[in-house]
Design a protein around this motif. Sequence first.
Motif, PDB file in Angstrom:
ATOM      1  N   ASP A  38      -4.458  -5.849  -7.354  1.00  0.00           N
ATOM      2  CA  ASP A  38      -4.886  -7.188  -6.959  1.00  0.00           C
ATOM      3  C   ASP A  38      -5.871  -7.022  -5.816  1.00  0.00           C
ATOM      4  OD1 ASP A  38      -5.348  -9.757  -6.107  1.00  0.00           O
ATOM      5  OD2 ASP A  38      -3.235 -10.244  -5.756  1.00  0.00           O
ATOM      6  N   PRO A  39      -7.177  -7.067  -6.110  1.00  0.00           N
ATOM      7  CA  PRO A  39      -8.181  -6.853  -5.066  1.00  0.00           C
ATOM      8  C   PRO A  39      -8.103  -7.854  -3.915  1.00  0.00           C
ATOM      9  CG  PRO A  39      -9.192  -6.805  -7.242  1.00  0.00           C
ATOM     10  CD  PRO A  39      -7.778  -7.283  -7.418  1.00  0.00           C
ATOM     11  N   LYS A  40      -7.426  -8.985  -4.129  1.00  0.00           N
ATOM     12  CA  LYS A  40      -7.336 -10.015  -3.085  1.00  0.00           C
ATOM     13  C   LYS A  40      -6.131  -9.844  -2.164  1.00  0.00           C
ATOM     14  CE  LYS A  40      -9.760 -13.302  -5.980  1.00  0.00           C
ATOM     15  NZ  LYS A  40      -9.671 -14.502  -6.777  1.00  0.00           N
ATOM     16  N   ALA A  41      -5.209  -8.947  -2.527  1.00  0.00           N
ATOM     17  CA  ALA A  41      -4.010  -8.744  -1.701  1.00  0.00           C
ATOM     18  C   ALA A  41      -4.391  -8.060  -0.392  1.00  0.00           C
ATOM     19  CB  ALA A  41      -2.985  -7.909  -2.457  1.00  0.00           C
ATOM     20  N   VAL A  42      -4.068  -8.696   0.715  1.00  0.00           N
ATOM     21  CA  VAL A  42      -4.413  -8.143   2.022  1.00  0.00           C
ATOM     22  C   VAL A  42      -3.329  -7.162   2.482  1.00  0.00           C
ATOM     23  CG1 VAL A  42      -5.767 -10.155   2.693  1.00  0.00           C
ATOM     24  CG2 VAL A  42      -3.348 -10.068   3.252  1.00  0.00           C
ATOM     25  N   PRO A  43      -3.693  -6.191   3.309  1.00  0.00           N
ATOM     26  CA  PRO A  43      -2.702  -5.241   3.828  1.00  0.00           C
ATOM     27  C   PRO A  43      -1.605  -5.955   4.613  1.00  0.00           C
ATOM     28  CG  PRO A  43      -4.916  -4.480   4.288  1.00  0.00           C
ATOM     29  CD  PRO A  43      -5.043  -5.883   3.783  1.00  0.00           C
ATOM     30  N   SER A  44      -0.398  -5.416   4.520  1.00  0.00           N
ATOM     31  CA  SER A  44       0.751  -6.028   5.191  1.00  0.00           C
ATOM     32  C   SER A  44       0.751  -5.798   6.697  1.00  0.00           C
ATOM     33  CB  SER A  44       2.051  -5.485   4.586  1.00  0.00           C
ATOM     34  OG  SER A  44       2.109  -4.081   4.711  1.00  0.00           O
ATOM     35  N   GLY A  45      -0.123  -4.941   7.178  1.00  0.00           N
ATOM     36  CA  GLY A  45      -0.208  -4.670   8.605  1.00  0.00           C
ATOM     37  C   GLY A  45      -1.121  -3.496   8.863  1.00  0.00           C
ATOM     38  N   THR A  46      -1.128  -3.025  10.096  1.00  0.00           N
ATOM     39  CA  THR A  46      -1.992  -1.899  10.464  1.00  0.00           C
ATOM     40  C   THR A  46      -1.259  -0.571  10.439  1.00  0.00           C
ATOM     41  OG1 THR A  46      -1.546  -2.208  12.808  1.00  0.00           O
ATOM     42  CG2 THR A  46      -3.475  -3.355  11.899  1.00  0.00           C
ATOM     43  N   GLY A  47       0.048  -0.616  10.199  1.00  0.00           N
ATOM     44  CA  GLY A  47       0.870   0.589  10.134  1.00  0.00           C
ATOM     45  C   GLY A  47       1.925   0.430   9.066  1.00  0.00           C
ATOM     46  N   CYS A  48       2.765   1.418   8.916  1.00  0.00           N
ATOM     47  CA  CYS A  48       3.847   1.358   7.941  1.00  0.00           C
ATOM     48  C   CYS A  48       4.838   0.291   8.388  1.00  0.00           C
ATOM     49  CB  CYS A  48       4.537   2.717   7.809  1.00  0.00           C
ATOM     50  SG  CYS A  48       5.962   2.686   6.694  1.00  0.00           S
ATOM     51  N   VAL A  49       4.942  -0.772   7.613  1.00  0.00           N
ATOM     52  CA  VAL A  49       5.827  -1.872   8.000  1.00  0.00           C
ATOM     53  C   VAL A  49       7.287  -1.439   8.029  1.00  0.00           C
ATOM     54  CG1 VAL A  49       4.246  -3.698   7.289  1.00  0.00           C
ATOM     55  CG2 VAL A  49       5.862  -2.786   5.638  1.00  0.00           C
ATOM     56  N   ASP A  50       7.667  -0.522   7.141  1.00  0.00           N
ATOM     57  CA  ASP A  50       9.055  -0.064   7.108  1.00  0.00           C
ATOM     58  C   ASP A  50       9.374   0.817   8.313  1.00  0.00           C
ATOM     59  OD1 ASP A  50       9.691  -1.285   4.494  1.00  0.00           O
ATOM     60  OD2 ASP A  50       8.200   0.147   3.773  1.00  0.00           O
ATOM     61  N   CYS A  51       8.447   1.699   8.701  1.00  0.00           N
ATOM     62  CA  CYS A  51       8.645   2.503   9.913  1.00  0.00           C
ATOM     63  C   CYS A  51       8.708   1.603  11.143  1.00  0.00           C
ATOM     64  CB  CYS A  51       7.519   3.529  10.074  1.00  0.00           C
ATOM     65  SG  CYS A  51       7.654   4.964   8.986  1.00  0.00           S
ATOM     66  N   ASP A  52       7.833   0.599  11.188  1.00  0.00           N
ATOM     67  CA  ASP A  52       7.861  -0.334  12.314  1.00  0.00           C
ATOM     68  C   ASP A  52       9.212  -1.022  12.424  1.00  0.00           C
ATOM     69  OD1 ASP A  52       5.281   0.238  13.166  1.00  0.00           O
ATOM     70  OD2 ASP A  52       4.385  -1.473  12.132  1.00  0.00           O
ATOM     71  N   ASN A  53       9.812  -1.362  11.281  1.00  0.00           N
ATOM     72  CA  ASN A  53      11.103  -2.056  11.285  1.00  0.00           C
ATOM     73  C   ASN A  53      12.233  -1.210  11.838  1.00  0.00           C
ATOM     74  OD1 ASN A  53      10.069  -4.430  10.239  1.00  0.00           O
ATOM     75  ND2 ASN A  53      10.518  -3.886   8.130  1.00  0.00           N
ATOM     76  N   VAL A  54      12.114   0.119  11.720  1.00  0.00           N
ATOM     77  CA  VAL A  54      13.200   0.998  12.190  1.00  0.00           C
ATOM     78  C   VAL A  54      12.805   1.848  13.401  1.00  0.00           C
ATOM     79  CG1 VAL A  54      14.337   1.077   9.945  1.00  0.00           C
ATOM     80  CG2 VAL A  54      12.639   2.824  10.514  1.00  0.00           C
ATOM     81  N   GLY A  55      11.611   1.617  13.930  1.00  0.00           N
ATOM     82  CA  GLY A  55      11.163   2.351  15.108  1.00  0.00           C
ATOM     83  C   GLY A  55      10.779   3.785  14.834  1.00  0.00           C
ATOM     84  N   SER A  56      10.357   4.079  13.600  1.00  0.00           N
ATOM     85  CA  SER A  56       9.984   5.433  13.225  1.00  0.00           C
ATOM     86  C   SER A  56       8.468   5.637  13.331  1.00  0.00           C
ATOM     87  CB  SER A  56      10.475   5.727  11.800  1.00  0.00           C
ATOM     88  OG  SER A  56      10.357   7.105  11.509  1.00  0.00           O
ATOM     89  N   TRP A  57       7.987   6.740  12.795  1.00  0.00           N
ATOM     90  CA  TRP A  57       6.572   7.116  12.887  1.00  0.00           C
ATOM     91  C   TRP A  57       6.118   7.658  11.537  1.00  0.00           C
ATOM     92  CZ3 TRP A  57       5.562  12.414  12.279  1.00  0.00           C
ATOM     93  CH2 TRP A  57       6.679  13.240  12.314  1.00  0.00           C
ATOM     94  N   TRP A  58       4.798   7.837  11.384  1.00  0.00           N
ATOM     95  CA  TRP A  58       4.212   8.295  10.125  1.00  0.00           C
ATOM     96  C   TRP A  58       3.112   9.301  10.372  1.00  0.00           C
ATOM     97  CZ3 TRP A  58       3.920   3.163  11.786  1.00  0.00           C
ATOM     98  CH2 TRP A  58       2.697   2.792  12.365  1.00  0.00           C
ATOM     99  N   VAL A  59       2.771  10.021   9.310  1.00  0.00           N
ATOM    100  CA  VAL A  59       1.652  10.962   9.374  1.00  0.00           C
ATOM    101  C   VAL A  59       0.375  10.262   8.928  1.00  0.00           C
ATOM    102  CG1 VAL A  59       0.723  13.159   8.537  1.00  0.00           C
ATOM    103  CG2 VAL A  59       3.162  12.941   9.007  1.00  0.00           C
ATOM    104  N   HIS A  60       0.376   9.740   7.707  1.00  0.00           N
ATOM    105  CA  HIS A  60      -0.765   8.996   7.179  1.00  0.00           C
ATOM    106  C   HIS A  60      -0.257   7.756   6.462  1.00  0.00           C
ATOM    107  CE1 HIS A  60      -3.703  12.056   8.154  1.00  0.00           C
ATOM    108  NE2 HIS A  60      -2.930  12.968   7.584  1.00  0.00           N
ATOM    109  N   LEU A  61      -1.166   6.819   6.219  1.00  0.00           N
ATOM    110  CA  LEU A  61      -0.785   5.543   5.625  1.00  0.00           C
ATOM    111  C   LEU A  61      -1.379   5.358   4.234  1.00  0.00           C
ATOM    112  CD1 LEU A  61      -1.289   3.368   8.810  1.00  0.00           C
ATOM    113  CD2 LEU A  61       0.890   4.145   7.836  1.00  0.00           C
ATOM    114  N   ARG A  62      -0.618   4.653   3.383  1.00  0.00           N
ATOM    115  CA  ARG A  62      -1.017   4.318   2.022  1.00  0.00           C
ATOM    116  C   ARG A  62      -0.804   2.825   1.810  1.00  0.00           C
ATOM    117  NH1 ARG A  62      -3.078   8.578   3.054  1.00  0.00           N
ATOM    118  NH2 ARG A  62      -2.212  10.585   2.426  1.00  0.00           N
TER     119      ARG A  62
END
Length: 116
Positions: free
Chosen positions: A5-29
């Motif tokens: 869906d080309p119109k779907a906007v990103p859910s945020g600037t980082g991993c939303v699931d990591c943000d919810n649990v206070g974790s971290w990431w290497v790269h984003l998809r």
Amino acid sequence: MRDIDPKAVPSGTGCVDCDNVGSWWVHLRRCAACGHVGCCDNSPNRHATAHAATTGHPLIQSFEPGEEWFWNYDSEQYVDGPVLAPPQSHPDGQPAPGPAGRVPADWRQILRAQGA
């Protein structure tokens, strides 16, 4: 393509699931179907793959600056895709791994221990 869906906007600037649990990431998809931003398979939590498995959304695009590739989890191949709704990546000033302040100093050793 039905999985994009080309119109779907990103859910945020980082991993939303990591943000919810206070974790971290290497790269984003970014999910090409709904815009969910998750962390890559080299990250401790592998949220992008988990999102694909639970939702049936098989296509992701890199959410890293300067990267435009798409990946299909079903076929395990790179695929072509359209330009998705902006932004195309996390902010340039956001570090990878990230986010700033949550990445442990020994992150490389942690990933090696996990076999990433």
